[in-house]
Design an enzyme around this catalytic site. Structure first.
Site, PDB file in Angstrom:
ATOM      1  N   LYS A 108       0.832  -1.203   0.000  1.00  0.00           N
ATOM      2  CA  LYS A 108       0.000   0.000   0.000  1.00  0.00           C
ATOM      3  C   LYS A 108       0.867   1.254   0.000  1.00  0.00           C
ATOM      4  O   LYS A 108       0.671   2.184   0.772  1.00  0.00           O
ATOM      5  CB  LYS A 108      -0.947  -0.023   1.185  1.00  0.00           C
ATOM      6  CG  LYS A 108      -1.935  -1.160   1.043  1.00  0.00           C
ATOM      7  CD  LYS A 108      -2.960  -1.150   2.116  1.00  0.00           C
ATOM      8  CE  LYS A 108      -3.885  -2.324   1.893  1.00  0.00           C
ATOM      9  NZ  LYS A 108      -4.283  -2.976   3.083  1.00  0.00           N
ATOM     10  N   ILE A 115       2.550   7.004   0.345  1.00  0.00           N
ATOM     11  CA  ILE A 115       1.470   6.129   0.793  1.00  0.00           C
ATOM     12  C   ILE A 115       0.314   6.140  -0.207  1.00  0.00           C
ATOM     13  O   ILE A 115       0.064   7.143  -0.868  1.00  0.00           O
ATOM     14  CB  ILE A 115       0.987   6.478   2.216  1.00  0.00           C
ATOM     15  CG1 ILE A 115       0.354   7.865   2.277  1.00  0.00           C
ATOM     16  CG2 ILE A 115       2.138   6.375   3.216  1.00  0.00           C
ATOM     17  CD1 ILE A 115      -0.298   8.183   3.604  1.00  0.00           C
ATOM     18  N   CYS A 116      -0.373   5.041  -0.317  1.00  0.00           N
ATOM     19  CA  CYS A 116      -1.489   4.884  -1.249  1.00  0.00           C
ATOM     20  C   CYS A 116      -2.746   5.515  -0.642  1.00  0.00           C
ATOM     21  O   CYS A 116      -3.227   5.080   0.404  1.00  0.00           O
ATOM     22  CB  CYS A 116      -1.724   3.404  -1.535  1.00  0.00           C
ATOM     23  SG  CYS A 116      -3.088   3.115  -2.656  1.00  0.00           S
ATOM     24  N   LEU A 117      -3.262   6.540  -1.313  1.00  0.00           N
ATOM     25  CA  LEU A 117      -4.460   7.223  -0.826  1.00  0.00           C
ATOM     26  C   LEU A 117      -5.560   7.284  -1.881  1.00  0.00           C
ATOM     27  O   LEU A 117      -6.552   7.967  -1.687  1.00  0.00           O
ATOM     28  CB  LEU A 117      -4.099   8.661  -0.407  1.00  0.00           C
ATOM     29  CG  LEU A 117      -3.127   8.805   0.749  1.00  0.00           C
ATOM     30  CD1 LEU A 117      -2.720  10.262   0.934  1.00  0.00           C
ATOM     31  CD2 LEU A 117      -3.736   8.279   2.028  1.00  0.00           C
TER      32      LEU A 117
END
Length: 169
Positions: A108, A115-117
């Site tokens: 992620k 970071i994956c958002l």
């Protein structure tokens, strides 16, 4: 949807008014003032509710942000460096928050520790331009990411506890 705790946190962070990014020099100064006011209020709220979890500062222009965030798990404090640049298309584009020390340690996350958002945060951000700012990105982006990912990384042994002064990762 948003849980009650998140709703309360959000309602206590001031909304921003000025729709300006780094390219709009004069308006950017006003936007930065609003950003700092919202961040200060958010940090004060966190401290008063005993949930203080990050420190941020920026370069003089307010385009590069860096600092430390931490997550407490089983009474141990795990610290991480945090950094992000303000996109030139800000506030239409949300900042991409990075934890460089965790780069490559979770699916992620994108290259460079970003970071994956995309699934949850970015649509919410898009609906709230220009009212959301850096404090909102921390509250709605990084905080929930840490709450989900860090305990999992600790359990897997990917993140280990470091003594004071060292960064976890």
């Amino acid at each position: 949807m948003v849980d009650e705790g998140t709703r309360k946190t959000l309602s206590s962070i001031p909304l921003l008014q000025t729709k300006a990014g780094p390219r709009e020099k004069d308006l950017w100064v006003q936007r930065l003032k609003e950003e700092y006011q919202a961040l200060i209020k958010y940090v004060q709220n966190n401290k008063s509710s005993d949930s203080d979890w990050f420190r941020l500062e920026s370069n003089k222009e307010g385009t590069k942000w860096f600092g430390t965030c931490w997550y407490v798990h089983n009474l141990l404090k795990y610290e991480f460096d945090v950094e992000f640049d303000i996109p030139v298309t800000y506030p239409a584009t949300a900042p991409e928050i990075a934890l460089p020390g965790l780069d490559g340690k979770t699916a992620k996350m994108y290259r460079g520790g970003k970071i994956c958002l995309t699934d949850h945060f970015k649509p919410l951000w898009a609906r709230n331009v220009p009212k959301f700012g850096i404090a909102h990105a921390m509250a709605l982006g990084l905080a929930p990411w840490l709450a989900v990912e860090i305990p999992d990384l600790i359990e897997k042994g990917v993140v280990t506890y470091k003594e004071k002064g060292e960064t976890s990762g």
